[in-house]
Design a protein around this motif. Structure first.
Motif, PDB file in Angstrom:
ATOM      1  N   LYS A 157     116.653  63.340  66.173  1.00  0.00           N
ATOM      2  CA  LYS A 157     116.598  64.629  66.860  1.00  0.00           C
ATOM      3  C   LYS A 157     115.926  64.492  68.224  1.00  0.00           C
ATOM      4  O   LYS A 157     115.005  63.683  68.390  1.00  0.00           O
ATOM      5  N   ILE A 158     116.373  65.302  69.172  1.00  0.00           N
ATOM      6  CA  ILE A 158     115.729  65.325  70.491  1.00  0.00           C
ATOM      7  C   ILE A 158     114.268  65.739  70.348  1.00  0.00           C
ATOM      8  O   ILE A 158     113.380  65.189  71.013  1.00  0.00           O
ATOM      9  N   SER A 159     114.009  66.686  69.454  1.00  0.00           N
ATOM     10  CA  SER A 159     112.636  67.171  69.266  1.00  0.00           C
ATOM     11  C   SER A 159     111.728  66.124  68.627  1.00  0.00           C
ATOM     12  O   SER A 159     110.511  66.304  68.575  1.00  0.00           O
ATOM     13  N   HIS A 160     112.315  65.025  68.154  1.00  0.00           N
ATOM     14  CA  HIS A 160     111.532  63.956  67.533  1.00  0.00           C
ATOM     15  C   HIS A 160     111.312  62.777  68.473  1.00  0.00           C
ATOM     16  O   HIS A 160     110.855  61.722  68.036  1.00  0.00           O
ATOM     17  N   LYS A 194     120.967  61.844  78.015  1.00  0.00           N
ATOM     18  CA  LYS A 194     120.637  63.256  77.782  1.00  0.00           C
ATOM     19  C   LYS A 194     120.836  64.097  79.045  1.00  0.00           C
ATOM     20  O   LYS A 194     121.424  65.186  78.999  1.00  0.00           O
ATOM     21  N   GLU A 208     122.769  71.120  67.618  1.00  0.00           N
ATOM     22  CA  GLU A 208     122.016  71.414  68.839  1.00  0.00           C
ATOM     23  C   GLU A 208     120.857  70.448  69.087  1.00  0.00           C
ATOM     24  O   GLU A 208     120.535  70.144  70.231  1.00  0.00           O
ATOM     25  N   ASP A 209     120.223  69.956  68.016  1.00  0.00           N
ATOM     26  CA  ASP A 209     119.051  69.088  68.188  1.00  0.00           C
ATOM     27  C   ASP A 209     119.364  67.616  67.943  1.00  0.00           C
ATOM     28  O   ASP A 209     118.515  66.756  68.178  1.00  0.00           O
ATOM     29  N   HIS A 210     120.564  67.317  67.452  1.00  0.00           N
ATOM     30  CA  HIS A 210     120.924  65.905  67.261  1.00  0.00           C
ATOM     31  C   HIS A 210     121.080  65.237  68.624  1.00  0.00           C
ATOM     32  O   HIS A 210     121.724  65.795  69.513  1.00  0.00           O
TER      33      HIS A 210
END
Length: 299
Positions: A157-160, A194, A208-210
């Protein structure tokens, strides 16, 4: 007498009596240190004088679990055999526990691990003038930089991704999470992908977050990653049957052969016996980052 005392004596023996070059001596000492670390990881109170053949068999199996190639296993086993021959020679032992150990067969073609120059050749063969190429380079840099499983890669995930800290949060087997260092080169290509590709895609609901998406805006599939690697190998004429797991094996092999300790590599690979809590109790993040920067070929 503890391990360090025997290892120091062995080191002196290699230098003074066998007149080996410094690089060769260092390689032998690294091999013995890995055996010592294995017993520490497994919480076994074993001294060099009571090591058994069963202990050494467990150690070789552990190296296999980490993804080391049979060639690397055989090289480490050679160093261990030399150590126990030394202890026998010095009358510390009455029998050599390594005498009946068989080295892994290395005569067959072994596609499980890539040399560093082969990794570089695969990466530089990617066409960065295309959107797919920018994504593929970021994916493969991430695979090799952090030793991820393909399932962990496609779920990243982008958030990770913690760009400032140089870490990614990985969800592994059994939904266990771990923090893994990621190299500057991989982060650079993730940013390129990205900012210049992913941000301009129409992203499907649920993705959306992948981080890594296919050209239709959905999370990329395992089979796509396999096919990308197969096509690249064919393009550069690489006569090895490679897969994403080959990058994971190469990550572990190159770190350990470069001198990284087993405990750090085990943490980063997310071995089944390592829990999320142990990331913080056994090794701090600064140490894992140091291991990557010091021993990973692309850092």
């Amino acid at each position: 007498m503890n391990w360090n005392v025997y290892i120091k004596q062995f080191q002196s023996y290699l230098k003074l009596e066998r007149s080996l070059a410094d690089n060769s001596v260092e390689a032998y000492i690294r091999d013995i240190t890995k055996l010592k670390e294995f017993f520490e990881i497994k919480n076994r109170e074993v001294s060099p004088l009571n090591v058994t053949q069963a202990d050494l068999t467990d150690f070789i199996e552990y190296l296999l679990e980490l993804g080391l190639s049979p060639y690397s296993q055989a090289r480490i086993l050679s160093g261990i055999k030399a150590f126990f021959k030394f202890l026998l020679y010095e009358d510390y032992l009455e029998a050599d526990p390594s005498e009946l150990l068989e080295a892994p067969k290395i005569g067959r073609k072994l596609p499980d691990t890539l040399e560093f120059h082969e990794i570089e050749k695969l990466l530089t063969a990617i066409d960065l003038s295309t959107d797919a190429g920018v994504r593929n380079r970021a994916m493969l840099e991430t695979l090799y930089s952090s030793g991820l499983r393909v399932s962990e890669l496609i779920e990243l995930k982008i958030s990770h991704i913690y760009f400032d800290e140089g870490f990614i949060r990985v969800v592994g087997k059994g939904s266990k999470e771990r923090l893994v260092p990621i190299g500057r080169e991989a982060l650079k290509h993730i940013r390129l992908y990205k900012d210049h590709v992913r941000n301009f895609q129409d992203i499907k609901k649920g993705s959306e977050d992948h981080l890594f998406l296919n050209l239709r805006g959905s999370r990329i599939s395992r089979i796509s990653v396999f096919n990308i690697l197969k096509d690249l190998a064919r393009e550069i004429g690489l006569a090895k049957n490679i897969s994403p797991h080959t990058f994971r094996h190469s990550f572990a092999t190159h770190l350990i052969e470069g001198g990284a300790d087993l405990r750090a590599v085990q943490e980063m690979l997310g071995h089944e016996s390592i829990t999320t809590t142990e990331i913080y109790t056994h090794l701090d993040r600064d140490y894992l980052r140091q291991v990557i920067h010091e021993f990973h070929p692309r850092s």
